[in-house]
Each structure stands twice: as C-alpha cells, then as structure tokens.
Design a protein around this motif. Structure first.
Motif, PDB file in Angstrom:
ATOM      1  N   GLY A 274      16.538  10.997  13.774  1.00  0.00           N
ATOM      2  CA  GLY A 274      15.276  10.542  14.349  1.00  0.00           C
ATOM      3  C   GLY A 274      14.480   9.731  13.341  1.00  0.00           C
ATOM      4  O   GLY A 274      14.869   9.559  12.194  1.00  0.00           O
ATOM      5  N   GLY A 275      13.327   9.243  13.785  1.00  0.00           N
ATOM      6  CA  GLY A 275      12.522   8.388  12.924  1.00  0.00           C
ATOM      7  C   GLY A 275      11.230   9.053  12.505  1.00  0.00           C
ATOM      8  O   GLY A 275      10.924  10.172  12.897  1.00  0.00           O
ATOM      9  N   VAL A 276      10.457   8.352  11.718  1.00  0.00           N
ATOM     10  CA  VAL A 276       9.169   8.831  11.231  1.00  0.00           C
ATOM     11  C   VAL A 276       8.172   7.697  11.403  1.00  0.00           C
ATOM     12  O   VAL A 276       8.465   6.551  11.087  1.00  0.00           O
ATOM     13  N   GLU A 277       7.009   8.024  11.918  1.00  0.00           N
ATOM     14  CA  GLU A 277       5.944   7.034  12.050  1.00  0.00           C
ATOM     15  C   GLU A 277       5.043   7.137  10.822  1.00  0.00           C
ATOM     16  O   GLU A 277       4.481   8.190  10.545  1.00  0.00           O
ATOM     17  N   LEU A 278       4.953   6.087  10.072  1.00  0.00           N
ATOM     18  CA  LEU A 278       4.102   6.057   8.885  1.00  0.00           C
ATOM     19  C   LEU A 278       2.816   5.314   9.186  1.00  0.00           C
ATOM     20  O   LEU A 278       2.817   4.313   9.900  1.00  0.00           O
ATOM     21  N   GLU A 279       1.735   5.795   8.608  1.00  0.00           N
ATOM     22  CA  GLU A 279       0.452   5.131   8.771  1.00  0.00           C
ATOM     23  C   GLU A 279       0.429   3.896   7.875  1.00  0.00           C
ATOM     24  O   GLU A 279       0.700   3.976   6.675  1.00  0.00           O
ATOM     25  N   ILE A 280       0.101   2.770   8.466  1.00  0.00           N
ATOM     26  CA  ILE A 280       0.039   1.531   7.703  1.00  0.00           C
ATOM     27  C   ILE A 280      -1.369   1.389   7.147  1.00  0.00           C
ATOM     28  O   ILE A 280      -2.347   1.405   7.902  1.00  0.00           O
ATOM     29  N   PRO A 281      -1.511   1.266   5.829  1.00  0.00           N
ATOM     30  CA  PRO A 281      -2.849   1.150   5.248  1.00  0.00           C
ATOM     31  C   PRO A 281      -3.501  -0.169   5.656  1.00  0.00           C
ATOM     32  O   PRO A 281      -2.816  -1.168   5.890  1.00  0.00           O
ATOM     33  N   PRO A 282      -4.835  -0.192   5.732  1.00  0.00           N
ATOM     34  CA  PRO A 282      -5.512  -1.433   6.117  1.00  0.00           C
ATOM     35  C   PRO A 282      -5.340  -2.492   5.028  1.00  0.00           C
ATOM     36  O   PRO A 282      -5.220  -2.172   3.850  1.00  0.00           O
ATOM     37  N   ARG A 283      -5.339  -3.735   5.443  1.00  0.00           N
ATOM     38  CA  ARG A 283      -5.206  -4.836   4.494  1.00  0.00           C
ATOM     39  C   ARG A 283      -6.523  -5.051   3.769  1.00  0.00           C
ATOM     40  O   ARG A 283      -7.595  -4.911   4.332  1.00  0.00           O
ATOM     41  N   GLU A 284      -6.433  -5.427   2.533  1.00  0.00           N
ATOM     42  CA  GLU A 284      -7.610  -5.719   1.728  1.00  0.00           C
ATOM     43  C   GLU A 284      -7.564  -7.180   1.328  1.00  0.00           C
ATOM     44  O   GLU A 284      -6.487  -7.780   1.283  1.00  0.00           O
ATOM     45  N   PRO A 285      -8.716  -7.743   1.007  1.00  0.00           N
ATOM     46  CA  PRO A 285      -8.698  -9.141   0.562  1.00  0.00           C
ATOM     47  C   PRO A 285      -7.918  -9.277  -0.747  1.00  0.00           C
ATOM     48  O   PRO A 285      -7.849  -8.342  -1.540  1.00  0.00           O
ATOM     49  N   MET A 286      -7.328 -10.443  -0.939  1.00  0.00           N
ATOM     50  CA  MET A 286      -6.572 -10.691  -2.165  1.00  0.00           C
ATOM     51  C   MET A 286      -7.518 -10.728  -3.360  1.00  0.00           C
ATOM     52  O   MET A 286      -8.643 -11.202  -3.267  1.00  0.00           O
ATOM     53  N   ARG A 287      -7.025 -10.240  -4.482  1.00  0.00           N
ATOM     54  CA  ARG A 287      -7.801 -10.296  -5.711  1.00  0.00           C
ATOM     55  C   ARG A 287      -7.753 -11.711  -6.279  1.00  0.00           C
ATOM     56  O   ARG A 287      -6.818 -12.472  -6.013  1.00  0.00           O
ATOM     57  N   GLU A 288      -8.722 -11.997  -7.089  1.00  0.00           N
ATOM     58  CA  GLU A 288      -8.731 -13.297  -7.779  1.00  0.00           C
ATOM     59  C   GLU A 288      -7.621 -13.290  -8.818  1.00  0.00           C
ATOM     60  O   GLU A 288      -7.390 -12.275  -9.487  1.00  0.00           O
ATOM     61  N   PRO A 289      -6.956 -14.395  -9.006  1.00  0.00           N
ATOM     62  CA  PRO A 289      -5.914 -14.448 -10.019  1.00  0.00           C
ATOM     63  C   PRO A 289      -6.545 -14.325 -11.418  1.00  0.00           C
ATOM     64  O   PRO A 289      -7.691 -14.699 -11.609  1.00  0.00           O
ATOM     65  N   PRO A 290      -5.818 -13.800 -12.384  1.00  0.00           N
ATOM     66  CA  PRO A 290      -6.375 -13.667 -13.737  1.00  0.00           C
ATOM     67  C   PRO A 290      -6.625 -15.031 -14.356  1.00  0.00           C
ATOM     68  O   PRO A 290      -5.933 -16.001 -14.080  1.00  0.00           O
ATOM     69  N   ARG A 291      -7.606 -15.048 -15.221  1.00  0.00           N
ATOM     70  CA  ARG A 291      -7.930 -16.283 -15.957  1.00  0.00           C
ATOM     71  C   ARG A 291      -7.558 -16.113 -17.400  1.00  0.00           C
ATOM     72  O   ARG A 291      -7.777 -15.044 -17.978  1.00  0.00           O
ATOM     73  N   PHE A 292      -6.994 -17.105 -17.980  1.00  0.00           N
ATOM     74  CA  PHE A 292      -6.552 -17.038 -19.368  1.00  0.00           C
ATOM     75  C   PHE A 292      -7.307 -18.068 -20.214  1.00  0.00           C
ATOM     76  O   PHE A 292      -6.718 -18.833 -20.960  1.00  0.00           O
TER      77      PHE A 292
END
Length: 81
Positions: free
Chosen positions: A62-80
């Motif tokens: 049989g299968g398992v139903e997993l809770e899908i976490p809500p999407r979050e906005p993307m983080r800003e890319p790192p600056r060097f």
C-alpha cells in the motif's frame, strides 16, 4: 553456420548433457545448441529499471500520503562583495 569446440568439459557435465539430451529425444549437439540459444536469449531481455523494481516490491504493502509543506519565497542569492 559457425561451429565451436568446447574443451575441458567435465565428465559430470558431459554425462548430464547426454542424459538431458536423451530425455528430450535430441542429440547431445542439438541439446547444447538449445541450451546456448536459451541462455543468450535470456540476456537480451530488457531489464526492469530500478524504480519499477522498487515499485513492484512495495506496491502490495500500500501507499502513504505525505503532507506537502507550503512553498516559501526564494531566498536572495548570496553576495560576494
């Protein structure tokens, strides 16, 4: 047609081949051809993919139903800087 010679075949193998050929009403040579043809045909069968094999193994459980976490906005890319 090609022909081959098989050297260093054990006495027990030759005896079992002779018995198997007799049971199938074939010569030893024809029995060896049948065995070789079958062995080569087995190798040409396409193998299942890993995902398919895993699915077939666990599908009966049989299968398992997993809770899908809500999407979050993307983080800003790192600056060097």
């Amino acid at each position: 047609m090609a022909s081959i010679t098989i050297r260093n075949l054990g006495d027990g193998v030759k005896r079992r081949l002779r018995v198997r050929a007799a049971k199938n009403d074939r010569s030893m040579e024809e029995e060896a051809r049948v065995i070789l043809r079958h062995a080569v045909d087995q190798e040409e069968m396409p193998a299942k993919g890993l995902g398919t094999a895993i699915h077939e193994l666990f599908a009966p459980l049989g299968g398992v139903e997993l809770e899908i976490p809500p999407r979050e906005p993307m983080r800003e890319p790192p600056r060097f800087d």
